[in-house]
Design an enzyme around this catalytic site. Sequence first.
Site, PDB file in Angstrom:
ATOM      1  N   ILE A  32       0.802  -1.279   0.209  1.00 44.29           N
ATOM      2  CA  ILE A  32       0.037  -0.269   0.190  1.00 44.29           C
ATOM      3  C   ILE A  32       1.091   1.195   0.299  1.00 44.29           C
ATOM      4  O   ILE A  32       1.815   1.277   1.173  1.00 44.29           O
ATOM      5  CB  ILE A  32      -0.577  -0.110   1.023  1.00 44.29           C
ATOM      6  CG1 ILE A  32      -1.777  -1.449   1.282  1.00 44.29           C
ATOM      7  CG2 ILE A  32      -2.218   1.437   1.542  1.00 44.29           C
ATOM      8  CD1 ILE A  32      -2.470  -1.549   0.082  1.00 44.29           C
ATOM      9  N   LYS A  33       0.819   1.901  -0.551  1.00 46.40           N
ATOM     10  CA  LYS A  33       1.438   3.281  -1.562  1.00 46.40           C
ATOM     11  C   LYS A  33       0.356   4.710  -0.400  1.00 46.40           C
ATOM     12  O   LYS A  33      -0.483   5.261  -0.963  1.00 46.40           O
ATOM     13  CB  LYS A  33       1.226   3.944  -1.963  1.00 46.40           C
ATOM     14  CG  LYS A  33       2.538   4.604  -2.400  1.00 46.40           C
ATOM     15  CD  LYS A  33       3.163   4.402  -4.127  1.00 46.40           C
ATOM     16  CE  LYS A  33       4.400   5.697  -4.609  1.00 46.40           C
ATOM     17  NZ  LYS A  33       4.850   4.699  -6.672  1.00 46.40           N
ATOM     18  N   VAL A  34       1.234   5.159   0.750  1.00 48.97           N
ATOM     19  CA  VAL A  34       0.905   6.161   1.594  1.00 48.97           C
ATOM     20  C   VAL A  34       1.051   7.242   1.080  1.00 48.97           C
ATOM     21  O   VAL A  34       2.233   7.659   1.060  1.00 48.97           O
ATOM     22  CB  VAL A  34       0.367   5.870   2.204  1.00 48.97           C
ATOM     23  CG1 VAL A  34      -0.589   4.642   2.515  1.00 48.97           C
ATOM     24  CG2 VAL A  34       1.534   6.043   3.175  1.00 48.97           C
TER      25      VAL A  34
END
Length: 216
Positions: free
Chosen positions: A82-84
């Site tokens: 997951i990229k935040v």
Amino acid sequence: MKFFVDTADTKEIAELAETGLLDGVTTNPSLIHKSGRDFMEVTKEICGLVDGPVSAEVVALDHAEMMREAEVLRKIADNVCIKVPLTIDGLKTCKKLTGDGTMVNVTLCFSANQALLAAKAGASFISPFIGRHDDNGFDGLDLIRDIRLIYDNYAYETEILAASIRHGVHVLECARIGADVMTAPPAVIKGLFKHVLTDKGIEGFLADWAKTGQTI
């Protein structure tokens, strides 16, 4: 140093994966838009092409909505990362997700202080943007050096994922500094194979071999 490719073009990913040298993939909303394909569909296909992490980015800006989107994304495949974004809400989301064992790539890092915060939040990867840093009058490689020093000082396990790689010199210098990962467009990675003397050497060997009249 691990090699990730920065694209949502599945044909390019498959071609590079066949070399056995590709360790993962990074994507972002801009790359998904460029692919012209459905986000969930293309992400699932990419996850099937590589064994390593595939970064899929949330588009929400608040923590609660980021968590909701992350729940959807991490069901795509076991190798989804997951990229935040590097914001307060992004790091709150990072802390929560990594606490549950989910890989998280914290993106849009432009300072060593930001990278320190991401490491404290338990990020799996921090993505400093070298090329964009250079574009704005700063030295992107100095940023990598500072982050490497800080992470080594405190034995942080967050991996430095050098992003916004523009050319082979960026790759070389990141490897010299000790970046754990680099992600680059397919053209930059393919360019690493090329050297004029290699091409000339092959041409000469083949010409001499032809003169022998032999086959293997």
